[in-house]
Design a protein around this motif. Structure first.
Motif, short mmCIF file in Angstrom:
data_model
loop_
_atom_site.label_atom_id
_atom_site.label_comp_id
_atom_site.label_asym_id
_atom_site.label_seq_id
_atom_site.Cartn_x
_atom_site.Cartn_y
_atom_site.Cartn_z
N ARG A 48 20.35 40.82 33.90
CA ARG A 48 21.06 42.01 34.40
C ARG A 48 22.08 41.62 35.47
N GLU A 49 21.70 40.72 36.39
CA GLU A 49 22.63 40.32 37.44
C GLU A 49 23.80 39.51 36.89
N GLN A 50 23.58 38.80 35.82
CA GLN A 50 24.65 37.99 35.23
C GLN A 50 25.62 38.82 34.39
N ASN A 51 25.30 40.07 34.13
CA ASN A 51 26.14 40.91 33.27
C ASN A 51 26.42 42.25 33.95
N ARG A 52 26.84 42.18 35.22
CA ARG A 52 27.13 43.42 35.96
C ARG A 52 28.38 44.12 35.43
N THR A 53 29.24 43.40 34.72
CA THR A 53 30.43 44.03 34.16
C THR A 53 30.20 44.55 32.74
N SER A 54 29.00 44.44 32.26
CA SER A 54 28.71 44.90 30.90
C SER A 54 28.84 46.42 30.79
N PRO A 55 29.34 46.94 29.67
CA PRO A 55 29.40 48.41 29.50
C PRO A 55 28.01 49.05 29.48
N PHE A 56 26.97 48.25 29.25
CA PHE A 56 25.60 48.76 29.24
C PHE A 56 24.86 48.35 30.51
N PHE A 57 25.60 48.23 31.63
CA PHE A 57 24.97 47.77 32.86
C PHE A 57 23.87 48.72 33.33
N ASN A 58 24.10 50.03 33.25
CA ASN A 58 23.06 50.98 33.65
C ASN A 58 21.81 50.85 32.78
N HIS A 59 22.03 50.60 31.49
CA HIS A 59 20.92 50.40 30.56
C HIS A 59 20.13 49.15 30.95
N LEU A 60 20.84 48.05 31.23
CA LEU A 60 20.17 46.81 31.62
C LEU A 60 19.44 46.98 32.95
N SER A 61 20.03 47.78 33.86
CA SER A 61 19.40 47.99 35.16
C SER A 61 18.12 48.79 35.03
N ALA A 62 18.12 49.79 34.15
CA ALA A 62 16.90 50.60 33.96
C ALA A 62 15.76 49.74 33.45
N VAL A 63 16.06 48.84 32.51
CA VAL A 63 15.01 47.97 31.98
C VAL A 63 14.56 46.96 33.04
N SER A 64 15.51 46.41 33.82
CA SER A 64 15.17 45.41 34.83
C SER A 64 14.33 45.99 35.96
N GLU A 65 14.61 47.25 36.31
CA GLU A 65 13.83 47.87 37.38
C GLU A 65 12.40 48.16 36.95
N SER A 66 12.16 48.30 35.66
CA SER A 66 10.83 48.66 35.18
C SER A 66 10.00 47.48 34.71
N VAL A 67 10.62 46.33 34.45
CA VAL A 67 9.88 45.20 33.89
C VAL A 67 8.81 44.64 34.82
N PRO A 68 8.90 44.78 36.18
CA PRO A 68 7.78 44.31 37.00
C PRO A 68 6.47 45.02 36.72
N ALA A 69 6.48 46.09 35.93
CA ALA A 69 5.23 46.76 35.57
C ALA A 69 4.28 45.84 34.82
N LEU A 70 4.79 44.78 34.19
CA LEU A 70 3.92 43.84 33.48
C LEU A 70 3.04 43.04 34.43
N GLY A 71 3.28 43.15 35.72
CA GLY A 71 2.40 42.50 36.68
C GLY A 71 1.17 43.31 37.03
N TRP A 72 0.85 44.32 36.21
CA TRP A 72 -0.30 45.19 36.48
C TRP A 72 -1.62 44.43 36.47
N THR A 75 18.02 55.31 34.66
CA THR A 75 17.80 56.05 33.42
C THR A 75 18.57 57.37 33.43
N ASN A 76 18.57 58.05 34.56
CA ASN A 76 19.33 59.30 34.66
C ASN A 76 20.84 59.05 34.55
N ARG A 77 21.28 57.89 34.98
CA ARG A 77 22.71 57.56 34.84
C ARG A 77 23.09 57.45 33.37
N VAL A 78 22.24 56.78 32.59
CA VAL A 78 22.54 56.65 31.17
C VAL A 78 22.53 58.02 30.50
N LEU A 79 21.57 58.84 30.83
CA LEU A 79 21.52 60.18 30.25
C LEU A 79 22.75 60.99 30.64
#
Length: 470
Positions: free
Chosen positions: A112-136, A158-162
């Motif tokens: 996500r940090e390497q692709n901040r100019t991507s048109p799907f940056f908000n989408h990548l950010s939503a996934v990146s913010e949630s992936v630490p949940a696997l540390g449950w 997520t609200n940004r993408v919506l």
């Protein structure tokens, strides 16, 4: 020959019973393992598979990101299978076992940090913010609230993408993909309950789990057997007096003293007036000088261990690829970025009491973890983000479509005449003010609401900003 045949048949029967017993034991172990990871397999074969399928239809950065998430879930399942047939490991061993999952999480966030100019940056950010949940698996004893917290952390993007696809098509692939990704977290939050026994998902009757190299792993797979138990403790000596007898005698003596009534004070020594400190100031001063007891508190600081060495990072102002990096600037009031291009972005990090001017038209600007920072820019075609900052001033000289303020205390936004249609999105922030230019060139300061009122109108929740008089 007959007796030999009988012995052979007897051996065959015993071998058959032994094989049957070992096979049934293996089947029970496999059934236990399968039942243990069954809840996680439902998540992988359901929402995760659907999320990966929709991401492949979108393609590009979203597909690459989804492949990394798929690998993270795969590493998580291997960890659960190992834990289901092993005893509870120590914290040091658990850290080693979690390394593949931790590496996959870091890879998702780094993409996500390497692709901040991507048109799907908000989408990548939503996934990146949630992936630490696997540390449950490292959260004891209740991992469900932690997964829910990671789900809430991703809700901002997520609200940004919506919002971006609200006017286009509600059933578009990015929106559907994110909805499925959110459902992955919902299933994971509820699915951790049957997978969580005790303090971690382990098997109490399984072998001890250790983090060893491949050369020390037994040929049958799994964890090595536990060490033999130590010698039993020496027998207790019951010949001597027990603590219960002395305790009983002390209690009897106490009750006997209490039952004396008024006679209990006969053993006290009489003190004359010349021995009383409140009637003899000289004696009081002498007593204070020689009074035994603990020392009074000292105003001098208590000695501590060696102070942690504070590392000061060097200031940075350079162009790396398409990103202008402005980091660790202290008291720099004349920072200027010129000769910019439309595809470039600016990222300012940990700058204190500094001023940055960006000339020309640029893609986006991000200010992260800065204090008393001033930003002046001409034109931005994307977004200006202010994150985790304090006392920041942002001035627009040209045009800007969106300004985002998140987790910031104190932010003043100066708009130009060409940027009055700018959208300002704020979350978890305070002391925000927007200054609008007047005809005479002066600015009118308007506060951004921080307090809201929500009511139920019978069909939906209606939220309005409240004004505090005073």
């Amino acid at each position: 020959i007959s007796s030999s045949s009988n012995s052979i048949s007897t051996s065959s029967s015993s071998i058959s019973r032994s094989s049957s017993s070992s096979i049934s034991t293996s089947l029970l172990l496999l059934t236990a393992v399968s039942a243990y990871v069954e809840a996680f397999d439902v998540i992988v074969s359901g929402p995760v598979a659907q999320y990966v399928s929709l991401s492949q239809q979108i393609g590009g950065d979203v597909q690459k990101h989804a492949d990394m998430m798929k690998q993270a879930f795969s590493d998580q399942r291997k960890l659960l299978v190992t834990a289901s047939s092993s005893q509870k490991p120590s914290d040091a061993v658990l850290t080693t076992l979690l390394q593949p999952v931790s590496k996959a999480i870091q890879q998702v966030q780094a993409f996500r940090e390497q692709n901040r100019t991507s048109p799907f940056f908000n989408h990548l950010s939503a996934v990146s913010e949630s992936v630490p949940a696997l540390g449950w698996v490292a959260m004891a004893p209740k991992p469900g609230p932690y997964v829910k917290e990671m789900q809430d952390a991703a809700m901002f993007y997520t609200n940004r993408v919506l919002k971006d696809y609200k006017e286009k098509c509600v059933t578009s692939l990015p929106v559907s993909c994110l909805r499925v990704q959110v459902s992955c977290l919902v299933f994971l939050s509820s699915g951790t309950r049957p997978m969580w026994t005790g303090s971690r998902p382990t098997s109490p009757s399984g072998p001890s789990c250790r983090a060893t190299s491949k050369s020390t792993t037994p040929p049958g797979g799994g964890c090595p057997p536990p060490p033999p138990p130590g010698p039993p403790p020496p027998p207790q000596d019951l010949s001597g007096p027990t603590g219960g007898d002395s305790g009983a005698s002390n209690r009897n003596a106490l009750f006997a003293s209490i039952n004396k009534g008024s006679d209990i004070t006969r053993g006290l020594k009489h003190i004359s007036d010349d021995q009383k400190t409140h009637k003899n100031p000289t004696l009081r001063n002498q007593g204070a000088a020689v009074r035994p007891g603990p020392k009074p508190f000292s105003s001098s600081p208590r000695p501590t261990g060696p102070a942690a060495s504070t590392r000061t990072l060097p200031p940075v102002l350079e162009l790396e690829g398409k990103k202008w990096k402005v980091e660790n600037q202290e008291g720099a009031q004349n920072l200027v970025i010129s000769n910019t291009e439309l595809k470039q972005v600016v990222y300012a990090f940990k700058c204190n009491q500094s001023t940055l001017q960006v000339k020309g038209k640029i893609n986006s600007i991000t200010i992260d973890s800065c204090k008393k920072m001033g930003l002046v820019f001409d034109d931005v075609v994307g977004i200006v983000e202010v994150i985790n900052c304090r006392d920041v001033k942002v001035q627009v000289m040209g045009k800007i479509p969106t300004i985002s303020i998140n987790k910031t205390d104190g932010c003043h936004v100066y708009l130009s005449k060409d940027s009055l249609s700018c959208e300002i999105i704020s979350a978890k922030s305070s002391e925000m003010n927007v200054l609008v230019p007047n005809k005479d060139g002066e600015f009118t300061e308007l506060p951004v609401p921080e307090q809201f009122k929500t009511i139920w109108d019978g069909q939906k929740l209606v939220t309005t900003a409240t004004e505090i008089a005073g």
